[in-house]
Scaffold this motif. Structure first.
Motif, PDB file in Angstrom:
ATOM      1  N   UNK A 120      19.974 -20.497  41.887  1.00 50.44           N
ATOM      2  CA  UNK A 120      20.725 -21.033  41.897  1.00 50.44           C
ATOM      3  C   UNK A 120      20.720 -22.552  40.686  1.00 50.44           C
ATOM      4  N   UNK A 121      21.776 -23.486  40.931  1.00 51.27           N
ATOM      5  CA  UNK A 121      21.313 -24.583  39.876  1.00 51.27           C
ATOM      6  C   UNK A 121      21.055 -25.629  41.171  1.00 51.27           C
ATOM      7  N   UNK A 122      19.870 -25.923  41.635  1.00 48.01           N
ATOM      8  CA  UNK A 122      19.854 -26.716  42.111  1.00 48.01           C
ATOM      9  C   UNK A 122      18.633 -28.454  41.801  1.00 48.01           C
ATOM     10  N   UNK A 123      18.478 -29.152  42.743  1.00 50.97           N
ATOM     11  CA  UNK A 123      18.102 -30.475  41.980  1.00 50.97           C
ATOM     12  C   UNK A 123      16.319 -30.130  42.208  1.00 50.97           C
ATOM     13  N   UNK A 124      15.818 -31.059  41.115  1.00 51.12           N
ATOM     14  CA  UNK A 124      14.330 -31.196  41.409  1.00 51.12           C
ATOM     15  C   UNK A 124      14.335 -30.916  42.371  1.00 51.12           C
ATOM     16  N   UNK A 125      14.319 -31.882  43.493  1.00 54.20           N
ATOM     17  CA  UNK A 125      13.627 -32.772  44.252  1.00 54.20           C
ATOM     18  C   UNK A 125      13.914 -30.864  45.604  1.00 54.20           C
ATOM     19  N   UNK A 126      14.490 -30.151  45.736  1.00 56.35           N
ATOM     20  CA  UNK A 126      14.587 -29.297  46.050  1.00 56.35           C
ATOM     21  C   UNK A 126      13.560 -28.170  46.036  1.00 56.35           C
ATOM     22  N   UNK A 127      13.855 -27.709  44.690  1.00 58.73           N
ATOM     23  CA  UNK A 127      13.390 -26.706  43.213  1.00 58.73           C
ATOM     24  C   UNK A 127      11.614 -27.239  44.068  1.00 58.73           C
ATOM     25  N   UNK A 128      10.921 -28.634  44.033  1.00 59.97           N
ATOM     26  CA  UNK A 128       9.338 -29.212  44.279  1.00 59.97           C
ATOM     27  C   UNK A 128       9.585 -28.741  46.038  1.00 59.97           C
ATOM     28  N   UNK A 129      10.214 -29.062  46.727  1.00 60.08           N
ATOM     29  CA  UNK A 129       9.698 -28.617  47.823  1.00 60.08           C
ATOM     30  C   UNK A 129      10.036 -27.417  48.009  1.00 60.08           C
ATOM     31  N   UNK A 130      10.847 -26.591  47.757  1.00 59.57           N
ATOM     32  CA  UNK A 130      10.659 -25.001  47.971  1.00 59.57           C
ATOM     33  C   UNK A 130       9.502 -24.544  46.978  1.00 59.57           C
ATOM     34  N   UNK A 131       9.179 -25.210  46.602  1.00 60.09           N
ATOM     35  CA  UNK A 131       7.549 -24.545  45.903  1.00 60.09           C
ATOM     36  C   UNK A 131       6.438 -24.958  46.624  1.00 60.09           C
ATOM     37  N   UNK A 132       6.331 -26.147  47.144  1.00 65.56           N
ATOM     38  CA  UNK A 132       6.033 -26.347  48.280  1.00 65.56           C
ATOM     39  C   UNK A 132       5.665 -25.329  49.172  1.00 65.56           C
ATOM     40  N   UNK A 133       6.649 -25.373  49.547  1.00 62.96           N
ATOM     41  CA  UNK A 133       6.482 -24.325  50.799  1.00 62.96           C
ATOM     42  C   UNK A 133       6.572 -22.743  50.430  1.00 62.96           C
ATOM     43  N   UNK A 156      21.839 -32.747  68.145  1.00 59.28           N
ATOM     44  CA  UNK A 156      20.923 -31.417  68.184  1.00 59.28           C
ATOM     45  C   UNK A 156      21.105 -31.174  66.687  1.00 59.28           C
ATOM     46  N   UNK A 157      20.659 -30.553  66.125  1.00 62.76           N
ATOM     47  CA  UNK A 157      20.087 -29.774  64.845  1.00 62.76           C
ATOM     48  C   UNK A 157      19.310 -28.901  65.275  1.00 62.76           C
ATOM     49  N   UNK A 158      20.011 -27.309  64.980  1.00 70.50           N
ATOM     50  CA  UNK A 158      19.352 -26.577  65.274  1.00 70.50           C
ATOM     51  C   UNK A 158      18.889 -25.642  63.816  1.00 70.50           C
ATOM     52  N   UNK A 159      17.823 -25.230  62.972  1.00 72.64           N
ATOM     53  CA  UNK A 159      17.220 -24.956  61.560  1.00 72.64           C
ATOM     54  C   UNK A 159      16.498 -23.311  61.396  1.00 72.64           C
ATOM     55  N   UNK A 160      17.323 -22.372  61.071  1.00 71.69           N
ATOM     56  CA  UNK A 160      16.437 -21.285  60.970  1.00 71.69           C
ATOM     57  C   UNK A 160      16.465 -20.793  59.359  1.00 71.69           C
ATOM     58  N   UNK A 161      15.346 -20.878  58.808  1.00 75.06           N
ATOM     59  CA  UNK A 161      14.811 -20.683  57.482  1.00 75.06           C
ATOM     60  C   UNK A 161      13.462 -19.088  57.374  1.00 75.06           C
ATOM     61  N   UNK A 162      14.616 -18.426  56.521  1.00 75.44           N
ATOM     62  CA  UNK A 162      13.998 -17.287  56.414  1.00 75.44           C
ATOM     63  C   UNK A 162      12.140 -17.801  56.178  1.00 75.44           C
ATOM     64  N   UNK A 163      10.932 -17.175  56.298  1.00 68.36           N
ATOM     65  CA  UNK A 163       9.692 -17.297  55.712  1.00 68.36           C
ATOM     66  C   UNK A 163       8.798 -18.685  55.753  1.00 68.36           C
ATOM     67  N   UNK A 164      10.386 -19.382  56.821  1.00 69.81           N
ATOM     68  CA  UNK A 164       9.475 -20.802  57.347  1.00 69.81           C
ATOM     69  C   UNK A 164       9.360 -20.785  58.176  1.00 69.81           C
ATOM     70  N   UNK A 165      10.739 -21.418  58.843  1.00 69.76           N
ATOM     71  CA  UNK A 165       9.641 -21.159  60.618  1.00 69.76           C
ATOM     72  C   UNK A 165      11.041 -22.266  60.889  1.00 69.76           C
ATOM     73  N   UNK A 166      11.351 -22.236  62.645  1.00 69.75           N
ATOM     74  CA  UNK A 166      12.854 -22.656  63.090  1.00 69.75           C
ATOM     75  C   UNK A 166      12.056 -23.872  64.199  1.00 69.75           C
ATOM     76  N   UNK A 167      13.475 -24.409  63.252  1.00 68.84           N
ATOM     77  CA  UNK A 167      13.025 -26.194  63.878  1.00 68.84           C
ATOM     78  C   UNK A 167      14.388 -26.188  64.652  1.00 68.84           C
ATOM     79  N   UNK A 168      13.682 -27.678  65.640  1.00 67.40           N
ATOM     80  CA  UNK A 168      14.833 -27.608  66.781  1.00 67.40           C
ATOM     81  C   UNK A 168      14.488 -29.628  66.783  1.00 67.40           C
ATOM     82  N   UNK A 169      15.234 -29.999  66.557  1.00 63.40           N
ATOM     83  CA  UNK A 169      15.597 -31.495  66.635  1.00 63.40           C
ATOM     84  C   UNK A 169      17.021 -32.239  67.471  1.00 63.40           C
ATOM     85  N   UNK A 170      16.713 -32.884  68.464  1.00 66.46           N
ATOM     86  CA  UNK A 170      17.713 -33.568  69.809  1.00 66.46           C
ATOM     87  C   UNK A 170      17.149 -35.226  69.393  1.00 66.46           C
ATOM     88  N   UNK A 171      17.817 -36.081  69.372  1.00 70.41           N
ATOM     89  CA  UNK A 171      18.232 -37.308  68.535  1.00 70.41           C
ATOM     90  C   UNK A 171      19.259 -38.321  70.257  1.00 70.41           C
TER      91      UNK A 171
END
Length: 312
Positions: A120-133, A156-171
């Motif tokens: 996909x064509x994505x922003x450089x910031x996203x590409x950099x973040x994916x490279x770091x991960x 509440x936000x729940x996020x599941x990213x493959x090969x990264x992890x599961x994130x839960x956030x509540x405020x």
């Protein structure tokens, strides 16, 4: 017997034919009603979604290919959504599904899935973040729920990213200013993130919102071992000073404090032994955003806001 049998057979056949015709007519009617509901529902949902996007000030940042509407569940779905620059966005999503019709915005209940296109064509910031991960594709899904009630907003936000992890956030926050606009707050937050000027938020909303609770939990599913495969007891000893310095820089606690030592050792435990890191801030009384910034400046955020951090 032959003369009495034929009329009975004809009558039965006529009944069957009439039943079949009635069933087909009913089926056609249902199909027409479903198609009409789908057509007008899609049309109305598109108008509502476009209106809310423009009202929130996010029109330059949110783009989509189409919107569909399911008459059975009354749920609109945005397809091929991109967030950020239209050509090189921060994120690409295959869809965003509203779990109920968004007429009662700003209440939100939506699910989304990342676009797993291999190139996909994505922003450089996203590409950099994916490279770091250490990942080549951003695949996974998430769910966001925001429930405003009078002067309080629980999100509440729940996020599941493959090969990264599961994130839960509540405020959970209180709205202290009657002129506060949740739409403007969300658009300002996204804009400040895009411009990397998050320090502007306390200036804009320091006296407008107060925090009841913030909770964060991350369960590792490959990210930590991939990034720090040789993190050992020796390296953790050397890292202790680094994390203590970082905690001080973030305004959590003074370098030589007990709180700072606890924060640093919990992070090291997460990197070496545990797979889940949990964080929460639950003060006895709501704390204004402006006051939180003062705690950060005084290196006392962890203690003064009743924070807790644990790895397991």
């Amino acid at each position: 017997m032959q003369s009495t049998f034929q009329p009975s057979t004809k009558t039965q056949r006529n009944k069957i034919c009439r039943g079949a015709v009635s069933f087909l007519a009913l089926l056609i009617l249902l199909i027409l009603l479903f198609s009409a509901a789908k057509y007008f529902g899609t049309r109305y949902a598109t108008q509502v979604v476009d209106k809310k996007i423009h009202e929130s000030g996010l029109a330059p940042l949110i783009h989509y290919k189409s919107i569909s509407f399911n008459p059975l569940t009354l749920t609109p779905v945005m397809h091929s959504v991109s967030i950020g620059n239209k050509r090189y966005p921060w994120l690409r999503l295959t869809h965003i599904r509203f779990n109920y019709f968004p007429v009662i915005y700003p209440r939100l209940n939506l699910a989304f899935q990342f676009d797993d296109n291999k190139a996909p064509f994505i922003a450089r910031d996203t590409q950099r973040l994916m490279t770091l991960m250490g990942i080549q594709q951003l695949t996974g899904q998430g769910h966001f729920l925001s429930a405003p009630k009078k002067g309080n907003i629980d999100s509440t936000l729940t996020l599941q990213v493959d090969q990264v992890g599961h994130l839960f956030f509540n405020s959970n926050i209180d709205i202290l200013n009657q002129d506060f606009s949740l739409q403007e707050f969300r658009s300002d937050l996204l804009a400040s993130m895009a411009l990397r000027q998050l320090d502007a938020m306390p200036i804009l909303y320091g006296d407008s919102i107060a925090f009841h609770k913030i909770a964060f939990r991350f369960r590792d599913e490959g990210l930590i071992k991939r990034q720090w495969p040789e993190f050992s007891a020796k390296s953790s000893h050397e890292a202790l000073s680094y994390f203590k310095t970082l905690s001080t820089y973030l305004g959590l606690a003074p370098y030589h404090s007990i709180q700072n030592h606890h924060i640093s050792t919990q992070v090291i435990t997460f990197l070496t032994k545990a797979n889940t890191l949990s964080f929460s801030m639950a003060p006895k009384q709501p704390i204004k955003l402006k006051m939180l910034m003062q705690f950060i400046q005084n290196e006392s955020l962890y203690e003064k806001s009743d924070m807790s951090l644990s790895a397991r």
